[in-house]
Write an enzyme that holds these catalytic residues in place. Structure first.
Site, PDB file in Angstrom:
ATOM      1  N   SER A  78      -1.680 -16.261   4.374  1.00 31.33           N
ATOM      2  CA  SER A  78      -2.828 -17.325   4.146  1.00 31.33           C
ATOM      3  C   SER A  78      -3.767 -16.808   2.992  1.00 31.33           C
ATOM      4  CB  SER A  78      -3.235 -18.024   5.288  1.00 31.33           C
ATOM      5  OG  SER A  78      -4.513 -18.850   5.084  1.00 31.33           O
ATOM      6  N   SER A  79      -3.722 -17.260   1.764  1.00 26.06           N
ATOM      7  CA  SER A  79      -4.575 -16.727   0.913  1.00 26.06           C
ATOM      8  C   SER A  79      -5.948 -16.689   1.123  1.00 26.06           C
ATOM      9  CB  SER A  79      -4.260 -17.406  -0.462  1.00 26.06           C
ATOM     10  OG  SER A  79      -3.112 -17.370  -0.943  1.00 26.06           O
ATOM     11  N   GLN A  80      -6.770 -15.837   0.336  1.00 24.19           N
ATOM     12  CA  GLN A  80      -8.088 -15.998   0.323  1.00 24.19           C
ATOM     13  C   GLN A  80      -8.855 -17.379   0.327  1.00 24.19           C
ATOM     14  OE1 GLN A  80     -10.199 -13.747  -2.755  1.00 24.19           O
ATOM     15  NE2 GLN A  80     -11.796 -12.985  -1.261  1.00 24.19           N
TER      16      GLN A  80
END
Length: 364
Positions: A78-80
């Site tokens: 899950s990206s920043q």
């Protein structure tokens, strides 16, 4: 939980992101913890499980959550959140928009898109990743998202879309994406440049697709033709051996992180040997110019000093100094001031559109 989510929005904004009311509402409404039910790995490699006290505080922080490893290397996450917010803002999603997402990940980004009013198709080449995303979306009660296991290059569908967003690092834009894009559509994708993956906004035009830079970024790389080498490719990241300082510091104070990225992008636009490299006794990678061996050259630090190694150390030092001087003399142009035309390249059997002939505009 309400305090955690309020703190979450504050952390996203603290990174310099301006959240529109719609984006703020989406980040506040979608429960991120539902999309990491089995926990995640932190940046230092530690596994965090839902029962751990740090689970929720980390979920509602501005951190990447790595959810799958392959031989110890991240292959899904899950990206920043601040980067997600910038990309979603650049995508300019309107209620009713049809959006294709390349790289389902945890499903969290697709949930945000659906909450913004889009009808979403998200694809992932990893069947287990797609299955977990589908389950998480169901648990979160998110409607309007279809999850497919498909190759990102072809998308596995002939449907048409108003917007396409790519959440994995690529070397270029698939022609299949452009074939499925409406005439006034937009692609937002992290495209390799000088060893990093700055996010580009790509639109079609009379002379073919054109790209503008949105923001700096680093992503896990895709597989297959989407990461094919091409005539404009920079060298892959490297680890350099023992180095000597061959040019003194030129900036006091040193460039901040964003300005250093601006210099990095410009250097990569002007010189094809620019990438990033690990430097001995330093805890991060730096802008580097590699010689033909790929194991020596010059690295420029944020204060403008240059470290170099190898038989051509003097020459690569001179090139690094010249690139920095050129960027400075042009008024330190920001990354977002760059534009490029795109041309077909890569694997002839599965070509990709890649940036070519980067040029500066007056637009900040």
């Amino acid at each position: 939980m309400e305090d955690a989510r309020r703190h979450y929005l504050d952390q996203i904004r603290r990174d310099g992101v301006t959240l529109t009311p719609a984006l703020a509402a989406a980040f506040a409404a979608v429960p991120r913890e539902v999309f990491v039910p089995d926990g995640f790995h932190r940046g230092d490699g530690r596994r965090v499980l839902p029962a751990d006290p740090e689970f929720l505080p980390t979920v509602y922080s501005n951190d990447v959550l790595v959810t799958k490893l392959n031989e110890g290397r991240p292959c899904s996450s899950s990206s920043q959140p601040s980067l997600m917010a910038i990309m979603l803002d650049a995508l300019d999603v309107r209620p009713g928009a049809r959006v294709l997402e390349i790289g389902a990940g945890t499903g969290y980004n697709a949930a945000l898109l659906a909450t913004l009013g889009a009808t979403v198709t998200t694809v992932d080449v990893q069947a287990d990743v797609a299955d977990r995303a589908r389950s998480a979306l169901a648990r979160a009660g998110i409607d309007g998202v279809r999850v497919s296991t498909a190759d990102g290059y072809t998308t596995g569908s002939d449907d048409r879309y108003d917007r396409i967003i790519v959440t994995v690092g690529v070397a270029g834009v698939s022609p299949h994406w452009l074939d499925r894009l409406e005439p006034d559509g937009l692609i937002v994708a992290p495209v390799e440049h000088a060893g990093t993956h700055p996010v580009l906004a790509v639109r079609t035009g009379a002379d073919g697709p054109a790209a503008a830079v949105v923001c700096p970024a680093g992503f896990m790389s895709a597989a297959g033709p989407l990461t094919a080498r091409h005539r404009g490719s920079h060298p892959p990241p490297a680890t350099l051996g023992d180095m000597t300082e061959t040019a003194p510091a030129r900036w006091d104070p040193a460039l901040d992180a964003l300005a250093y990225r601006d210099l990095w992008f410009a250097a990569g636009a002007w010189h094809r040997r620019v990438t990033h490299a690990a430097v001995p006794s330093r805890d991060q990678s730096y802008l580097a110019l590699l010689d033909d061996s790929g194991s020596a050259g010059a690295a420029m630090l944020p204060d403008g000093s240059v470290l170099s190694s190898g038989p051509d150390a003097e020459r690569y030092t001179a090139v690094a100094v010249a690139l920095a001087g050129r960027w400075w003399s042009l008024g330190r142009p920001p990354m977002r001031a760059w534009r490029a035309v795109m041309t077909l390249d890569g694997d002839p059997a599965a070509p990709i559109w890649v940036p070519r002939a980067w040029h500066l505009t007056r637009r900040p």
